[in-house]
Design a protein around this motif. Structure first.
Motif, PDB file in Angstrom:
ATOM      1  N   CYS A  80      30.671 -43.012  41.311  1.00  0.00           N
ATOM      2  CA  CYS A  80      32.026 -42.646  41.679  1.00  0.00           C
ATOM      3  C   CYS A  80      32.277 -41.261  40.804  1.00  0.00           C
ATOM      4  CB  CYS A  80      33.099 -43.520  41.369  1.00  0.00           C
ATOM      5  SG  CYS A  80      33.016 -45.209  41.943  1.00  0.00           S
ATOM      6  N   ASP A  81      32.307 -40.156  41.408  1.00  0.00           N
ATOM      7  CA  ASP A  81      32.316 -38.650  40.751  1.00  0.00           C
ATOM      8  C   ASP A  81      33.185 -37.926  41.425  1.00  0.00           C
ATOM      9  OD1 ASP A  81      32.042 -36.826  38.543  1.00  0.00           O
ATOM     10  OD2 ASP A  81      29.699 -37.088  38.845  1.00  0.00           O
ATOM     11  N   HIS A  82      33.555 -36.747  40.879  1.00  0.00           N
ATOM     12  CA  HIS A  82      34.431 -35.651  41.498  1.00  0.00           C
ATOM     13  C   HIS A  82      33.840 -34.257  41.059  1.00  0.00           C
ATOM     14  CE1 HIS A  82      37.305 -34.491  37.967  1.00  0.00           C
ATOM     15  NE2 HIS A  82      36.404 -35.350  37.330  1.00  0.00           N
ATOM     16  N   HIS A  83      32.796 -34.317  40.409  1.00  0.00           N
ATOM     17  CA  HIS A  83      32.122 -33.116  40.090  1.00  0.00           C
ATOM     18  C   HIS A  83      31.314 -32.621  41.258  1.00  0.00           C
ATOM     19  CE1 HIS A  83      33.095 -34.818  36.001  1.00  0.00           C
ATOM     20  NE2 HIS A  83      33.422 -33.622  35.859  1.00  0.00           N
ATOM     21  N   ARG A  84      30.871 -31.254  41.070  1.00  0.00           N
ATOM     22  CA  ARG A  84      30.103 -30.541  42.399  1.00  0.00           C
ATOM     23  C   ARG A  84      28.818 -31.191  42.319  1.00  0.00           C
ATOM     24  NH1 ARG A  84      31.295 -24.229  42.288  1.00  0.00           N
ATOM     25  NH2 ARG A  84      33.447 -24.320  41.377  1.00  0.00           N
ATOM     26  N   PRO A  85      28.273 -31.802  43.585  1.00  0.00           N
ATOM     27  CA  PRO A  85      26.993 -32.233  43.387  1.00  0.00           C
ATOM     28  C   PRO A  85      25.608 -31.101  43.393  1.00  0.00           C
ATOM     29  CG  PRO A  85      28.292 -32.961  45.381  1.00  0.00           C
ATOM     30  CD  PRO A  85      28.862 -31.540  44.848  1.00  0.00           C
ATOM     31  N   GLY A  86      24.604 -31.443  43.123  1.00  0.00           N
ATOM     32  CA  GLY A  86      23.645 -30.345  43.033  1.00  0.00           C
ATOM     33  C   GLY A  86      22.965 -30.374  44.366  1.00  0.00           C
ATOM     34  N   ASP A  87      21.542 -29.781  44.664  1.00  0.00           N
ATOM     35  CA  ASP A  87      21.079 -29.738  45.896  1.00  0.00           C
ATOM     36  C   ASP A  87      20.757 -31.262  46.500  1.00  0.00           C
ATOM     37  OD1 ASP A  87      21.610 -27.045  45.983  1.00  0.00           O
ATOM     38  OD2 ASP A  87      19.638 -26.531  45.114  1.00  0.00           O
ATOM     39  N   GLU A  88      20.421 -31.825  45.582  1.00  0.00           N
ATOM     40  CA  GLU A  88      19.859 -33.367  45.752  1.00  0.00           C
ATOM     41  C   GLU A  88      20.865 -34.347  45.219  1.00  0.00           C
ATOM     42  OE1 GLU A  88      15.850 -36.129  45.081  1.00  0.00           O
ATOM     43  OE2 GLU A  88      16.183 -34.232  44.101  1.00  0.00           O
ATOM     44  N   LEU A  89      21.234 -35.415  46.067  1.00  0.00           N
ATOM     45  CA  LEU A  89      22.124 -36.559  45.436  1.00  0.00           C
ATOM     46  C   LEU A  89      21.328 -37.338  44.878  1.00  0.00           C
ATOM     47  CD1 LEU A  89      24.715 -36.914  48.752  1.00  0.00           C
ATOM     48  CD2 LEU A  89      24.916 -35.765  46.347  1.00  0.00           C
ATOM     49  N   PRO A  90      21.634 -38.245  44.223  1.00  0.00           N
ATOM     50  CA  PRO A  90      20.764 -39.320  43.433  1.00  0.00           C
ATOM     51  C   PRO A  90      20.656 -40.428  44.432  1.00  0.00           C
ATOM     52  CG  PRO A  90      22.712 -38.643  41.833  1.00  0.00           C
ATOM     53  CD  PRO A  90      22.938 -38.037  43.320  1.00  0.00           C
ATOM     54  N   PRO A  91      19.550 -41.278  44.111  1.00  0.00           N
ATOM     55  CA  PRO A  91      19.120 -42.169  44.927  1.00  0.00           C
ATOM     56  C   PRO A  91      20.080 -43.407  44.879  1.00  0.00           C
ATOM     57  CG  PRO A  91      17.464 -42.144  43.453  1.00  0.00           C
ATOM     58  CD  PRO A  91      18.320 -40.858  43.061  1.00  0.00           C
ATOM     59  N   ALA A  92      21.324 -43.320  44.833  1.00  0.00           N
ATOM     60  CA  ALA A  92      22.150 -44.679  44.595  1.00  0.00           C
ATOM     61  C   ALA A  92      22.374 -45.254  45.864  1.00  0.00           C
ATOM     62  CB  ALA A  92      23.340 -44.171  43.789  1.00  0.00           C
ATOM     63  N   VAL A  93      22.843 -46.660  45.695  1.00  0.00           N
ATOM     64  CA  VAL A  93      23.084 -47.302  46.914  1.00  0.00           C
ATOM     65  C   VAL A  93      24.460 -46.542  47.662  1.00  0.00           C
ATOM     66  CG1 VAL A  93      24.334 -49.519  47.586  1.00  0.00           C
ATOM     67  CG2 VAL A  93      22.381 -49.599  45.756  1.00  0.00           C
ATOM     68  N   ALA A  94      25.606 -46.279  46.681  1.00  0.00           N
ATOM     69  CA  ALA A  94      26.523 -45.429  47.212  1.00  0.00           C
ATOM     70  C   ALA A  94      26.882 -44.263  46.433  1.00  0.00           C
ATOM     71  CB  ALA A  94      27.710 -46.282  47.539  1.00  0.00           C
ATOM     72  N   VAL A  95      27.348 -43.099  46.991  1.00  0.00           N
ATOM     73  CA  VAL A  95      27.615 -41.983  46.131  1.00  0.00           C
ATOM     74  C   VAL A  95      29.110 -41.437  46.743  1.00  0.00           C
ATOM     75  CG1 VAL A  95      27.377 -39.437  45.335  1.00  0.00           C
ATOM     76  CG2 VAL A  95      25.260 -41.203  45.705  1.00  0.00           C
ATOM     77  N   LEU A  96      30.134 -41.860  45.963  1.00  0.00           N
ATOM     78  CA  LEU A  96      31.542 -41.618  46.581  1.00  0.00           C
ATOM     79  C   LEU A  96      31.848 -40.332  45.602  1.00  0.00           C
ATOM     80  CD1 LEU A  96      33.170 -45.189  45.786  1.00  0.00           C
ATOM     81  CD2 LEU A  96      32.330 -44.387  47.772  1.00  0.00           C
ATOM     82  N   ASP A  97      31.826 -39.394  46.220  1.00  0.00           N
ATOM     83  CA  ASP A  97      32.502 -37.896  45.839  1.00  0.00           C
ATOM     84  C   ASP A  97      32.939 -36.860  46.735  1.00  0.00           C
ATOM     85  OD1 ASP A  97      32.558 -35.500  44.639  1.00  0.00           O
ATOM     86  OD2 ASP A  97      30.783 -35.570  43.524  1.00  0.00           O
ATOM     87  N   PRO A  98      34.350 -37.067  46.864  1.00  0.00           N
ATOM     88  CA  PRO A  98      34.794 -36.051  47.984  1.00  0.00           C
ATOM     89  C   PRO A  98      34.152 -34.729  48.142  1.00  0.00           C
ATOM     90  CG  PRO A  98      36.621 -37.185  46.929  1.00  0.00           C
ATOM     91  CD  PRO A  98      35.385 -37.215  46.122  1.00  0.00           C
ATOM     92  N   LYS A  99      33.514 -34.174  47.008  1.00  0.00           N
ATOM     93  CA  LYS A  99      32.934 -32.764  47.123  1.00  0.00           C
ATOM     94  C   LYS A  99      31.401 -32.928  47.526  1.00  0.00           C
ATOM     95  CE  LYS A  99      35.951 -30.784  43.659  1.00  0.00           C
ATOM     96  NZ  LYS A  99      36.254 -31.699  42.781  1.00  0.00           N
ATOM     97  N   ARG A 100      30.935 -33.962  48.077  1.00  0.00           N
ATOM     98  CA  ARG A 100      29.710 -33.762  48.635  1.00  0.00           C
ATOM     99  C   ARG A 100      29.892 -33.184  49.951  1.00  0.00           C
ATOM    100  NH1 ARG A 100      27.237 -40.003  49.723  1.00  0.00           N
ATOM    101  NH2 ARG A 100      25.977 -38.745  51.151  1.00  0.00           N
ATOM    102  N   PRO A 101      28.925 -32.546  50.394  1.00  0.00           N
ATOM    103  CA  PRO A 101      29.136 -31.519  51.555  1.00  0.00           C
ATOM    104  C   PRO A 101      29.305 -32.541  52.937  1.00  0.00           C
ATOM    105  CG  PRO A 101      27.457 -30.791  50.504  1.00  0.00           C
ATOM    106  CD  PRO A 101      27.758 -32.186  49.814  1.00  0.00           C
TER     107      PRO A 101
END
Length: 568
Positions: free
Chosen positions: A166-187
């Motif tokens: 659960c994050d709100h910072h800007r993602p890098g080019d690759e998302l971590p291999p998590a079960v779920a990535v909650l971040d409104p800033k993911r493209p």
């Protein structure tokens, strides 16, 4: 004193101002300010002045929310151990307190983890993953961090540990291999509002879980006092969903704060109404002080306290740490300014990048902000940690310091953050090269205007318009904060009607009067004492100011808070 740049906002069309003024029964200056903020009709004004909880978005609009809810439900059904993992700043500690207090109220097989700023650094750490593995945790829920932790999430997977980020910072080019990535800033996330802090992402997850599991007997609204503290402290825009959460969070903070926040309010000496500013300057430094001076676990323990006695015990510990933080802050700021003043190249640069190996890591972000107050340019303060140069960046309004750092990423080991604040780490032998490249990158993209302190003025006004009714409407525009700042007005042909005095040899206080206007008002100008002689000599001036309530010895009055003065 650096001369400030005054910018008067464009005035909306007369028809819009007149229509809005009539439909909601406000004066033209108020209608002007509202229209400038995109509020141009009755319905928009009603939503702005009377926010409702119905205005909150469905949490399942956030990418991966359904997956996150299913995985947590599975963990609880299987009696798996869950670790709540958060950062050591205010957003991180409130996030952890929010989600842990919710989960622990009905599910005991959970714990929380905050990394040590000095031993582990920011975000997910190897030590944190090892701790989870050694203690048989099956699921880690990270809050306010993790969006760039690809390697560490992979490491957790190798131990059989799942991740929900659960994050709100800007993602890098690759998302971590998590079960779920909650971040409104993911493209690929279509969530309607992008500016939630980490704690509010945690709140949305709680909302989603409770909506699917009503038998868990939890009310997410009980958590809004923590959410508003994170919104205020993380300097996110007070617009959209953040404004709704902040509005109701401030009400909860005033009416029924949890014991830990109640203790902070008392220790901070906040006796007037609760505001975003009160949180930023009174409560946030004390919560932050835990992680800056020792370990942020003290802050989480305070926020989780169930009694006033327990809360006050932890609160006093934070107060002592905050006093130490102030001492470090003052000493290092003095050293940083001395380094700049002693170096001609640094004085004439468009950036500040300073490194000293013994500076206290916990206050370098504050020192960067102090340097900006004086020199008004993008600033990075670095110190040594774990044999690396690690630092905090701060920016000036309008300039994206994260992008500038990203353009220097070939010299960095890691970095992350926002437009106005970021963290970074590099090899010590690369500091000089980074300093040079950062100066080149910023110099090629920043305008001279952005290097001049700005006074952003909403509209011009005459003093006779400033009545108790007018002030009451301004108050209803709260909560104030980024992108919904307290209105700033311009008034011309001002002179002193009396009571001119200097407070502490640097602050101006007087009664202001305006030509062709009968209304006289108290005014205070912090750090504007240099103008005392000219004002005393009768020179007329124009001033940019906001309007506030002055409470003194039980007497309340309208006071003008002067931002700057220019002579005719």
């Amino acid at each position: 004193m650096v001369e400030k740049r005054w910018v008067l906002k464009a005035k909306p069309e007369r028809e819009i101002i007149d229509s809005l003024s009539q439909s909601i029964n406000v004066s033209p200056p108020i209608a002007t300010i509202l229209a400038q903020r995109g509020i141009t009709n009755f319905d928009a004004a009603r939503s702005f002045f009377r926010p409702t909880l119905d205005m909150l978005h469905d949490p399942f609009l956030m990418k991966d929310m359904d997956v996150a809810v299913t995985r947590i439900e599975q963990a609880i059904a299987r009696q798996e151990k869950i670790l709540i993992y958060g950062d050591y700043d205010v957003d991180g500690t409130t996030s952890v307190a929010l989600f842990f207090s919710f989960l622990n109220s009905f599910y005991p097989a959970c714990d929380f983890y905050i990394p040590d700023r000095y031993k582990e650094g920011y975000g997910i750490s190897d030590a944190g993953i090892e701790y989870a593995a050694e203690n048989n945790f099956n699921l880690i829920i990270s809050l306010d961090c993790g969006i760039k932790s690809v390697r560490l999430v992979e490491k957790a997977r190798s131990y059989g540990i799942d991740f929900i980020i659960c994050d709100h910072h800007r993602p890098g080019d690759e998302l971590p291999p998590a079960v779920a990535v909650l971040d409104p800033k993911r493209p690929d996330c279509e969530y309607p509002y992008k500016e939630l802090p980490g704690c509010a992402i945690g709140f949305k997850l709680v909302q989603a879980l409770v909506s699917q599991n009503p038998d868990w007997y939890a009310d997410p609204l009980d958590l809004l006092d923590l959410v508003v503290v994170s919104i205020a402290s993380d300097i996110v825009p007070i617009t959209g969903e953040n404004r709704v959460l902040a509005f109701f969070g401030l009400k909860r903070l005033k009416d029924s704060p949890r014991p830990g926040l109640s203790a902070l309010i008392k220790l901070a000496g906040i006796r007037t109404k609760m505001t975003i500013t009160g949180i930023v300057f009174g409560m946030a430094p004390r919560i932050n002080a835990a992680g800056r001076i020792s370990h942020a676990k003290t802050a989480v323990n305070l926020l989780l306290s169930e009694s006033e006695e327990e809360a006050y015990h932890f609160g006093q510990q934070l107060d002592v740490k905050n006093d130490k933080r102030r001492d470090f802050d003052a000493t290092i700021t003095e050293e940083a300014i001395a380094m700049i003043e002693a170096n001609e190249a640094l004085r004439s640069s468009k950036t500040t990048v300073l490194f000293k190996n013994d500076w206290h890591k916990g206050v370098i972000g504050i020192v960067a902000s102090r340097c900006i107050e004086r020199y008004h340019r993008p600033t990075i303060i670095l110190t040594m940690s774990n044999n690396k140069a690690t630092g905090s960046a701060r920016s000036v309004p309008g300039f994206d310091v994260y992008n500038a750092i990203e353009n220097c990423s070939d010299l960095l080991e890691q970095f992350g953050g926002h437009m106005y604040a970021a963290g970074l780490t590099m090899e010590i032998n690369k500091v000089e090269a980074f300093q040079k490249k950062f100066e080149e990158v910023v110099s090629s993209s920043i305008s001279e205007e952005l290097l001049t302190p700005l006074v952003d003025i909403d509209t011009e006004i005459t003093l006779d318009k400033i009545t108790p009714k007018f002030f009451n409407v301004i108050n209803q525009m709260e909560p104030f904060g980024p992108e919904n700042l307290c209105p700033v007005f311009l008034a011309e042909n001002i002179s002193v009607a009396g009571s001119l005095r200097l407070i502490k040899n640097k602050h101006l206080k007087f009664i202001a009067q305006q030509e062709d206007c009968n209304n006289r008002l108290e005014a205070i100008g912090f750090n504007l004492g240099i103008y005392e002689k000219r004002i005393k000599n009768g020179e007329k001036f124009k001033m940019a100011f906001s309007i506030e309530e002055n409470n003194y010895m039980g007497y309340q009055s309208i006071q003008l808070n002067i931002k700057d003065i220019k002579f005719d």
